[in-house]
Design an enzyme around this catalytic site. Structure first.
Site, PDB file in Angstrom:
ATOM      1  N   PRO A   1       0.822  -1.215   0.000  1.00  0.00           N
ATOM      2  CA  PRO A   1       0.000   0.000   0.000  1.00  0.00           C
ATOM      3  C   PRO A   1       0.857   1.267   0.000  1.00  0.00           C
ATOM      4  O   PRO A   1       1.887   1.325   0.656  1.00  0.00           O
ATOM      5  CB  PRO A   1      -0.824  -0.113   1.284  1.00  0.00           C
ATOM      6  N   GLU A   2       0.418   2.247  -0.774  1.00  0.00           N
ATOM      7  CA  GLU A   2       1.161   3.496  -0.909  1.00  0.00           C
ATOM      8  C   GLU A   2       0.301   4.641  -0.370  1.00  0.00           C
ATOM      9  O   GLU A   2      -0.717   4.390   0.281  1.00  0.00           O
ATOM     10  CB  GLU A   2       1.543   3.691  -2.392  1.00  0.00           C
TER      11      GLU A   2
ATOM     12  N   LYS B   1       3.722   6.263   3.942  1.00  0.00           N
ATOM     13  CA  LYS B   1       2.946   5.020   3.930  1.00  0.00           C
ATOM     14  C   LYS B   1       2.637   4.537   5.351  1.00  0.00           C
ATOM     15  O   LYS B   1       2.186   3.411   5.536  1.00  0.00           O
ATOM     16  CB  LYS B   1       3.732   3.923   3.208  1.00  0.00           C
TER      17      LYS B   1
ATOM     18  N   ARG C   1      13.211  -3.483  -8.761  1.00  0.00           N
ATOM     19  CA  ARG C   1      11.807  -3.067  -8.724  1.00  0.00           C
ATOM     20  C   ARG C   1      11.138  -3.365 -10.059  1.00  0.00           C
ATOM     21  O   ARG C   1      11.759  -3.214 -11.111  1.00  0.00           O
ATOM     22  CB  ARG C   1      11.699  -1.556  -8.490  1.00  0.00           C
TER      23      ARG C   1
END
Ligand SMILES: [Zn+2]
Length: 272
Positions: free
Chosen positions: A2-3, A58, A260
Site C-alpha cells: 500500500p502506498e 505510507k 523493482r
C-alpha cells in the site's frame, strides 16, 4: 505494498470511526507484529482512547490519549478491516483492537508489517528520515526542482525513495511517469525544466485520482464498503505487461529496475 492513496484512504475512513473511541479489548495472535511482550502491550492499551489518526508517507500513527502512538506500517501484504465482526476468523488476524462501541479494527497480512506502541518522541525519531509529503503545501514546484537538483540515479528510483518524497511506491511511480509521458528509467539529472514541471503536476494528479477512487487494496474495509479498491482497474501501465497502451496501442513493457518492477509504454514514454 500500500502506498499514499491506500493509506490516506484508510486514514480518512477510520478517523471518524475511531476518534474518541476507547480501546476495550486487545487480541494479539502474532507476538512478532508488536514491539513489547503481549501482556505489556495489552494492559497499556486497554482503557486508552484514540484521539486522531495521522498519516506520514505510507505509515499510520494512531494517537492515544496517554501521549503514546500506535505506529502501523503494512509493508507487503498488510491490510485492515473494521466492523462488529471480522471478514475472516479472528485467528486469521495478527492483532485485533476492540472499541467501546462494539466495533473492532482487524490487522491482517502483517508478516513484514508491524504495529508498534511508542512514545510521541520515539515515533518522531523513527520517521525523521522521511521526505516531504507530496501534498505538503511547502512543496511548491520551485521546492521540488531544488530537491531534484544534484540528484543522481533514475527517475523511478528517486520517486520511490522515501527520503526524497514520502508515500510513493512501485505502482504509483509507474503511473506518475506514464501521466507525465516520461520514461521511468530516465536519469533525473537529464530532465529539462518542462519535464520536471509535468512530473510535479502528475504526482499530485495521479495520487489524488487514486485516493479519491479508494486506492488499489483488494479487501473491503467494512462489510458495506464499495469504495476501497476502486482504483484497481484504473492503472494505465502498472501490472499491464503486454496489454495495449490506452493512448497509442503499443504493448506495455515490463522490466526490472534495481530490483523493482517497472511498467511503461515504450512509445509514449521516451527519454531513457
Ligand atoms: Zn503509449
Amino acid at each position: 505494498m500500500p502506498e499514499l492513496p491506500e493509506m490516506e484512504h484508510y486514514r480518512s475512513q477510520l478517523s471518524p470511526r475511531l476518534c474518541g473511541q476507547r480501546i476495550t479489548g486487545v487480541t494479539v495472535n502474532r507476538a512478532a507484529t508488536i514491539n513489547e511482550p503481549v501482556d505489556v502491550f495489552t494492559s497499556a492499551l486497554v482503557g486508552k482512547s484514540i484521539l486522531f489518526v495521522e498519516r506520514k508517507g505510507k505509515h499510520l500513527l494512531f494517537h492515544l490519549d496517554d501521549g503514546h502512538r500506535l505506529h502501523l506500517h503494512l509493508m507487503l501484504g498488510g491490510w485492515l478491516a473494521y466492523g462488529e465482526e471480522g471478514p475472516k476468523k479472528d485467528s486469521h488476524f495478527q492483532v485485533i483492537l476492540t472499541f467501546g462501541d462494539g466495533n473492532s479494527l482487524y490487522f491482517g497480512g502483517l508478516r513484514l508489517g508491524y504495529l508498534h506502541r511508542m512514545t510521541a518522541k520515539a515515533a518522531i525519531e523513527e520517521l525523521k528520515e522521511l521526505g516531504p509529503d507530496p501534498f505538503d503545501s511547502r512543496l511548491t514546484l520551485e521546492a521540488f526542482r531544488k530537491r531534484l537538483a544534484g540528484k543522481r540515479g533514475k527517475l523511478k528510483t528517486t520517486l520511490t525513495n522515501q527520503r526524497f518524497l514520502a508515500g510513493i511506491g512501485n505502482c504509483y511511480s509507474d503511473e506518475i511517469c506514464f501521466d507525465a509521458q516520461v520514461h521511468p528509467a530516465v536519469a533525473v539529472n537529464s530532465l529539462d525544466e518542462s519535464t520536471v514541471e509535468r512530473i510535479y503536476h502528475s504526482i499530485r494528479k495521479v495520487l489524488t485520482t487514486a485516493k479519491d477512487a479508494g486506492g488499489y487494496m483488494e479487501h473491503p474495509l467494512t462489510p458495506d464498503d464499495t469504495l476501497t479498491g476502486g482504483y484497481n482497474n484504473q492503472c494505465l501501465v502498472y501490472d499491464r505487461k503486454g496489454e495495449p497502451c490506452n493512448v497509442c496501442g503499443t504493448e506495455i513493457k515490463f522490466e526490472t529496475l534495481t530490483g523493482r518492477k517497472m511498467f511503461y509504454c515504450p512509445h509514449c514514454q521516451q527519454g531513457a
